[in-house]
Design a protein around this motif. Structure first.
Motif, PDB file in Angstrom:
ATOM      1  N   ASP A 133       0.828  -1.365   0.047  1.00 13.85           N
ATOM      2  CA  ASP A 133       0.189   0.113  -0.188  1.00 13.85           C
ATOM      3  C   ASP A 133       0.761   1.180   0.024  1.00 13.85           C
ATOM      4  N   GLY A 134       2.264   1.088  -0.073  1.00  7.39           N
ATOM      5  CA  GLY A 134       3.155   2.271  -0.081  1.00  7.39           C
ATOM      6  C   GLY A 134       3.572   2.764   1.131  1.00  7.39           C
ATOM      7  N   THR A 135       3.223   2.438   2.324  1.00  7.26           N
ATOM      8  CA  THR A 135       3.703   2.536   3.755  1.00  7.26           C
ATOM      9  C   THR A 135       4.774   1.751   4.001  1.00  7.26           C
ATOM     10  N   ASP A 136       5.644   2.457   4.850  1.00  2.45           N
ATOM     11  CA  ASP A 136       6.994   1.722   5.224  1.00  2.45           C
ATOM     12  C   ASP A 136       6.742   0.855   6.448  1.00  2.45           C
ATOM     13  N   LYS A 137       7.429  -0.073   6.459  1.00  5.94           N
ATOM     14  CA  LYS A 137       7.493  -1.015   7.618  1.00  5.94           C
ATOM     15  C   LYS A 137       8.869  -1.258   8.259  1.00  5.94           C
ATOM     16  N   VAL A 138       9.299  -1.211   9.229  1.00  8.06           N
ATOM     17  CA  VAL A 138      10.747  -1.412   9.939  1.00  8.06           C
ATOM     18  C   VAL A 138      10.560  -2.858  10.458  1.00  8.06           C
ATOM     19  N   VAL A 139      11.661  -3.697   9.866  1.00 11.04           N
ATOM     20  CA  VAL A 139      11.613  -5.087  10.179  1.00 11.04           C
ATOM     21  C   VAL A 139      13.318  -5.068  10.840  1.00 11.04           C
ATOM     22  N   GLU A 140      13.203  -5.883  11.965  1.00 13.72           N
ATOM     23  CA  GLU A 140      14.250  -6.296  12.658  1.00 13.72           C
ATOM     24  C   GLU A 140      14.737  -7.857  12.258  1.00 13.72           C
ATOM     25  N   ASN A 141      16.026  -7.917  11.895  1.00  9.20           N
ATOM     26  CA  ASN A 141      16.500  -9.307  11.897  1.00  9.20           C
ATOM     27  C   ASN A 141      17.314  -9.686  12.831  1.00  9.20           C
ATOM     28  N   LEU A 142      17.229 -10.733  13.402  1.00  6.83           N
ATOM     29  CA  LEU A 142      18.201 -11.312  14.410  1.00  6.83           C
ATOM     30  C   LEU A 142      19.281 -12.118  13.742  1.00  6.83           C
ATOM     31  N   LEU A 143      20.580 -11.774  14.168  1.00  6.29           N
ATOM     32  CA  LEU A 143      21.595 -12.220  13.609  1.00  6.29           C
ATOM     33  C   LEU A 143      22.887 -12.855  14.560  1.00  6.29           C
ATOM     34  N   VAL A 144      23.251 -14.006  13.973  1.00  7.56           N
ATOM     35  CA  VAL A 144      24.120 -14.676  14.984  1.00  7.56           C
ATOM     36  C   VAL A 144      25.609 -14.235  14.513  1.00  7.56           C
ATOM     37  N   THR A 145      26.412 -13.566  15.183  1.00 10.73           N
ATOM     38  CA  THR A 145      27.658 -13.216  14.798  1.00 10.73           C
ATOM     39  C   THR A 145      28.602 -14.577  14.578  1.00 10.73           C
ATOM     40  N   PRO A 146      29.842 -14.240  13.944  1.00 13.17           N
ATOM     41  CA  PRO A 146      30.996 -15.433  13.944  1.00 13.17           C
ATOM     42  C   PRO A 146      31.147 -15.897  15.363  1.00 13.17           C
ATOM     43  N   LYS A 147      31.436 -14.870  16.143  1.00 12.20           N
ATOM     44  CA  LYS A 147      31.725 -15.134  17.622  1.00 12.20           C
ATOM     45  C   LYS A 147      30.629 -16.015  18.162  1.00 12.20           C
ATOM     46  N   GLY A 148      29.499 -15.862  18.017  1.00 16.37           N
ATOM     47  CA  GLY A 148      28.294 -16.341  18.430  1.00 16.37           C
ATOM     48  C   GLY A 148      28.086 -17.717  18.100  1.00 16.37           C
ATOM     49  N   LEU A 149      28.484 -17.854  16.773  1.00 13.68           N
ATOM     50  CA  LEU A 149      28.616 -19.142  15.986  1.00 13.68           C
ATOM     51  C   LEU A 149      29.560 -19.967  16.548  1.00 13.68           C
ATOM     52  N   ALA A 150      30.814 -19.538  16.894  1.00 13.79           N
ATOM     53  CA  ALA A 150      31.595 -20.522  17.714  1.00 13.79           C
ATOM     54  C   ALA A 150      31.199 -20.863  18.977  1.00 13.79           C
ATOM     55  N   LYS A 151      30.602 -20.099  19.523  1.00  6.94           N
ATOM     56  CA  LYS A 151      30.242 -20.383  20.859  1.00  6.94           C
ATOM     57  C   LYS A 151      29.312 -21.540  20.891  1.00  6.94           C
ATOM     58  N   LEU A 152      28.179 -21.453  19.901  1.00  2.80           N
ATOM     59  CA  LEU A 152      27.206 -22.173  19.506  1.00  2.80           C
ATOM     60  C   LEU A 152      27.765 -23.558  19.119  1.00  2.80           C
ATOM     61  N   ALA A 153      28.587 -23.442  18.256  1.00  2.00           N
ATOM     62  CA  ALA A 153      29.336 -24.756  17.857  1.00  2.00           C
ATOM     63  C   ALA A 153      30.013 -25.759  18.786  1.00  2.00           C
ATOM     64  N   VAL A 154      30.464 -24.873  19.820  1.00  2.00           N
ATOM     65  CA  VAL A 154      30.899 -25.939  20.861  1.00  2.00           C
ATOM     66  C   VAL A 154      29.589 -26.343  21.594  1.00  2.00           C
ATOM     67  N   ALA A 155      28.612 -25.637  21.721  1.00  2.00           N
ATOM     68  CA  ALA A 155      27.402 -26.073  22.578  1.00  2.00           C
ATOM     69  C   ALA A 155      26.806 -27.386  21.837  1.00  2.00           C
ATOM     70  N   PHE A 156      26.841 -27.214  20.298  1.00  2.00           N
ATOM     71  CA  PHE A 156      26.101 -28.052  19.621  1.00  2.00           C
ATOM     72  C   PHE A 156      27.001 -29.055  18.719  1.00  2.00           C
ATOM     73  N   ARG A 157      28.060 -29.517  19.418  1.00  2.00           N
ATOM     74  CA  ARG A 157      29.143 -30.116  18.661  1.00  2.00           C
ATOM     75  C   ARG A 157      28.557 -31.606  18.472  1.00  2.00           C
ATOM     76  N   THR A 158      29.009 -31.894  17.347  1.00  2.00           N
ATOM     77  CA  THR A 158      28.594 -33.402  16.875  1.00  2.00           C
ATOM     78  C   THR A 158      29.861 -34.160  16.483  1.00  2.00           C
ATOM     79  N   PRO A 159      29.752 -35.255  17.014  1.00  2.00           N
ATOM     80  CA  PRO A 159      31.215 -36.180  16.487  1.00  2.00           C
ATOM     81  C   PRO A 159      31.544 -36.323  15.246  1.00  2.00           C
ATOM     82  N   ASN A 160      30.738 -36.277  14.201  1.00  4.04           N
ATOM     83  CA  ASN A 160      31.195 -36.413  12.899  1.00  4.04           C
ATOM     84  C   ASN A 160      31.458 -35.090  12.151  1.00  4.04           C
ATOM     85  N   ALA A 161      31.210 -33.976  12.846  1.00  4.14           N
ATOM     86  CA  ALA A 161      31.692 -32.784  12.287  1.00  4.14           C
ATOM     87  C   ALA A 161      32.958 -32.551  12.361  1.00  4.14           C
TER      88      ALA A 161
END
Length: 162
Positions: A133-161
């Motif tokens: 309709d021509g109006t603007d909408k503000v959208v927020e995206n949640l992003l995981v940083t490389p540092k966060g991904l490293a921390k998550l990789a330790v928490a979700f480590r898998t033996p075959n990875a």
């Protein structure tokens, strides 16, 4: 000048040992098999301790290798789940249960806790989207940083990875 008898005795014994060339009380006689066996057992124990530390550090190394395969920069949670080889639903549940993300009452999107943003683990990216309709909408995206991904990789480590 007064010298204590105990100190005087130590000096005399040290001098006698020096003159007669007896080994120092803490020294190891390499000709004695019993002493060598004791030293070998101590080295085996030290080696076990070091191996345990290496095994612990290997978790982080494996996590970093997995992240190195992923592209650089921050990623949405769904893409981060793919990189971690877990279901997105499981990652969202874990992040919520471990106080990384939350939803406001009545809100539809996930938000990061401020301490996770300040730690550099998560970030928000704000976009402005034009509606039909021509109006603007503000959208927020949640992003995981490389540092966060490293921390998550330790928490979700898998033996075959790797």
């Amino acid at each position: 000048m007064w010298i204590s008898p105990a100190f005087h005795l130590k000096v005399i014994r040290a001098y006698d040992a020096l003159v007669t060339q007896q080994p120092h009380p803490g020294a190891i006689d390499i000709r004695d098999p019993k002493q060598l066996a004791i030293v070998a057992l101590q080295l085996v124990e030290v080696n076990r301790d070091l191996q345990a530390k290496v095994d612990t550090m290997q978790v982080a190394v494996d996590a970093h290798h997995r992240i190195a395969k992923a592209s650089a920069g921050s990623r949405c949670v769904t893409d981060a789940a793919k990189d971690l080889q877990v279901r997105p639903k499981d990652l969202f549940s874990w992040l919520s249960a471990n106080r990384w993300i939350y939803r406001r009452p009545g809100g539809s999107g996930w938000l990061a806790y401020q301490d996770r943003i300040q730690a550099g683990l998560l970030e928000h990216k704000v976009h402005t989207v034009e509606r039909p309709d021509g109006t603007d909408k503000v959208v927020e995206n949640l992003l995981v940083t490389p540092k966060g991904l490293a921390k998550l990789a330790v928490a979700f480590r898998t033996p075959n990875a790797a």
